[in-house]
Structures are given as structure tokens and as C-alpha cells.
Design a protein around this motif. Structure first.
Motif, PDB file in Angstrom:
ATOM      1  N   ALA A 110       5.205   5.827  -1.453  1.00 27.20           N
ATOM      2  CA  ALA A 110       6.002   4.665  -1.050  1.00 27.20           C
ATOM      3  C   ALA A 110       6.657   3.985  -2.247  1.00 27.20           C
ATOM      4  O   ALA A 110       7.708   3.360  -2.113  1.00 27.20           O
ATOM      5  CB  ALA A 110       5.134   3.653  -0.291  1.00 27.20           C
ATOM      6  N   TRP A 111       6.053   4.104  -3.414  1.00 25.95           N
ATOM      7  CA  TRP A 111       6.574   3.442  -4.604  1.00 25.95           C
ATOM      8  C   TRP A 111       7.361   4.391  -5.493  1.00 25.95           C
ATOM      9  O   TRP A 111       7.900   3.983  -6.517  1.00 25.95           O
ATOM     10  CB  TRP A 111       5.435   2.827  -5.415  1.00 25.95           C
ATOM     11  CG  TRP A 111       4.563   1.889  -4.648  1.00 25.95           C
ATOM     12  CD1 TRP A 111       4.962   0.976  -3.708  1.00 25.95           C
ATOM     13  CD2 TRP A 111       3.150   1.774  -4.739  1.00 25.95           C
ATOM     14  NE1 TRP A 111       3.873   0.299  -3.216  1.00 25.95           N
ATOM     15  CE2 TRP A 111       2.746   0.764  -3.834  1.00 25.95           C
ATOM     16  CE3 TRP A 111       2.176   2.409  -5.497  1.00 25.95           C
ATOM     17  CZ2 TRP A 111       1.425   0.388  -3.663  1.00 25.95           C
ATOM     18  CZ3 TRP A 111       0.862   2.040  -5.335  1.00 25.95           C
ATOM     19  CH2 TRP A 111       0.490   1.034  -4.427  1.00 25.95           C
ATOM     20  N   ASN A 112       7.385   5.699  -5.142  1.00 23.96           N
ATOM     21  CA  ASN A 112       8.027   6.723  -5.960  1.00 23.96           C
ATOM     22  C   ASN A 112       7.543   6.614  -7.412  1.00 23.96           C
ATOM     23  O   ASN A 112       8.331   6.603  -8.356  1.00 23.96           O
ATOM     24  CB  ASN A 112       9.552   6.635  -5.876  1.00 23.96           C
ATOM     25  CG  ASN A 112      10.215   7.886  -6.404  1.00 23.96           C
ATOM     26  OD1 ASN A 112       9.625   8.974  -6.372  1.00 23.96           O
ATOM     27  ND2 ASN A 112      11.430   7.746  -6.894  1.00 23.96           N
ATOM     28  N   ASN A 113       6.228   6.505  -7.569  1.00 23.91           N
ATOM     29  CA  ASN A 113       5.617   6.302  -8.876  1.00 23.91           C
ATOM     30  C   ASN A 113       4.547   7.367  -9.081  1.00 23.91           C
ATOM     31  O   ASN A 113       3.717   7.591  -8.210  1.00 23.91           O
ATOM     32  CB  ASN A 113       4.998   4.901  -8.926  1.00 23.91           C
ATOM     33  CG  ASN A 113       4.426   4.570 -10.286  1.00 23.91           C
ATOM     34  OD1 ASN A 113       4.420   5.380 -11.190  1.00 23.91           O
ATOM     35  ND2 ASN A 113       3.914   3.361 -10.418  1.00 23.91           N
ATOM     36  N   SER A 114       4.576   8.003 -10.239  1.00 19.35           N
ATOM     37  CA  SER A 114       3.607   9.053 -10.544  1.00 19.35           C
ATOM     38  C   SER A 114       2.744   8.663 -11.735  1.00 19.35           C
ATOM     39  O   SER A 114       3.193   7.941 -12.630  1.00 19.35           O
ATOM     40  CB  SER A 114       4.329  10.365 -10.857  1.00 19.35           C
ATOM     41  OG  SER A 114       5.027  10.824  -9.735  1.00 19.35           O
ATOM     42  N   GLU A 144       0.847  -1.183   0.000  1.00 17.69           N
ATOM     43  CA  GLU A 144       0.000   0.000   0.000  1.00 17.69           C
ATOM     44  C   GLU A 144       0.887   1.238   0.000  1.00 17.69           C
ATOM     45  O   GLU A 144       1.981   1.231   0.562  1.00 17.69           O
ATOM     46  CB  GLU A 144      -0.862  -0.020   1.258  1.00 17.69           C
ATOM     47  CG  GLU A 144      -1.968   0.993   1.271  1.00 17.69           C
ATOM     48  CD  GLU A 144      -2.889   0.787   2.454  1.00 17.69           C
ATOM     49  OE1 GLU A 144      -2.755   1.554   3.440  1.00 17.69           O
ATOM     50  OE2 GLU A 144      -3.721  -0.133   2.405  1.00 17.69           O
ATOM     51  N   SER A 145       0.427   2.300  -0.623  1.00 12.75           N
ATOM     52  CA  SER A 145       1.165   3.554  -0.646  1.00 12.75           C
ATOM     53  C   SER A 145       0.207   4.721  -0.479  1.00 12.75           C
ATOM     54  O   SER A 145      -0.905   4.710  -1.019  1.00 12.75           O
ATOM     55  CB  SER A 145       1.912   3.722  -1.976  1.00 12.75           C
ATOM     56  OG  SER A 145       2.533   5.001  -2.036  1.00 12.75           O
ATOM     57  N   ALA A 146       0.674   5.735   0.217  1.00 12.87           N
ATOM     58  CA  ALA A 146      -0.067   6.998   0.274  1.00 12.87           C
ATOM     59  C   ALA A 146      -0.029   7.628  -1.110  1.00 12.87           C
ATOM     60  O   ALA A 146       0.913   7.423  -1.882  1.00 12.87           O
ATOM     61  CB  ALA A 146       0.566   7.931   1.303  1.00 12.87           C
TER      62      ALA A 146
END
Length: 134
Positions: free
Chosen positions: A111-115, A88-90
Motif C-alpha cells: 500500500a505504501w510502495n515501500n521496500s 496499514e499495508s500488506a
């Protein structure tokens, strides 16, 4: 070319998002089918009247899902869940609605550094909302 429409639960403040999942509302496979059944595109004014809102949706690639809150000041907050990694990521970002009703919502899963920078048109059929990527 037919655009696919996916069901999205939208809920304005104090409205339960699950209400959009009421029985009798059937999933539509494309925008043409949705419009044939009487669906209407959500206008800019209609969208702004729904804000603030909560959105629950599965990702277009079907690899996860998200629960997002959109505030009246154009901010996005919430979380995403990736199925395969079970993590899970904010999520944080911003949203805007264009004059033709297209909603764009660039956001980052911290958390995944994904946009992502997805844009959608929304449609309403009875009490259910559907989104079609633009």
C-alpha cells in the motif's frame, strides 16, 4: 561498538508468539549485555527448526510495527502499521538465513510502495528472542 538488541516475539507453528513476552524476561539494551546474561545466538539450524513462524516486532526506527509469517518455502506475508499516518499495508517478500545465522528479509509494503531489506542476528535468552540488526 555495541549493537543494540531489540525484543522480538517469535512463535513457531502452534506456539503462541506472546509466550516470548513472559514475565521475568527483561529487555536487554545491547548484545554484550544479552550474552553476559546467558543469551545464545540462534544458529542457522535453530532458525530453520522454528520455521514456519510468526514474528511481531516494532520497526527499528520506532515509527511502526509489523506482524509477519515466514513460511518454509522462504516467503513472507503479513502486514505493517505506520503509527503517524495510522495506516496499514500488506507486506510480501522473501527471507533467507546465511551459514553464520544472519537472517535477511527483503519485503515490500504494497500500500505504501515501500521496500526494506533488513538483516538481523537473533539471540535467545530463556524463552525470549531478541534481534540485532547487522
Amino acid at each position: 561498538m555495541k549493537k543494540n538488541a531489540s525484543r522480538v516475539a517469535l512463535g513457531a507453528v502452534l506456539t503462541v508468539a506472546a509466550a516470548a513476552l513472559a514475565p521475568g524476561a527483561h529487555a536487554q539494551s545491547n548484545v554484550g549485555e544479552l550474552l553476559e546474561k546467558g543469551g545464545q545466538q540462534v544458529s542457522k539450524a535453530d532458525w530453520l527448526a522454528l520455521v514456519p513462524m510468526r514474528i511481531e516486532q516494532q520497526w527499528p526506527n520506532r515509527q511502526g510495527e509489523e506482524e509477519l509469517s515466514l513460511s518454509a518455502d522462504g516467503k513472507i506475508s503479513g502486514k505493517g502499521y505506520h503509527y503517524r499516518s495510522r495506516s496499514e499495508s500488506a507486506a510480501t517478500g522473501s527471507w533467507r538465513v546465511e551459514d553464520d545465522g544472519k537472517i535477511c528479509a527483503p519485503k515490500t509494503f504494497t500500500a505504501w510502495n515501500n521496500s526494506t531489506n533488513n538483516c538481523w542476528y537473533f539471540f535467545k535468552l530463556e524463552d525470549a528472542y531478541y534481534g540485532a540488526p547487522s
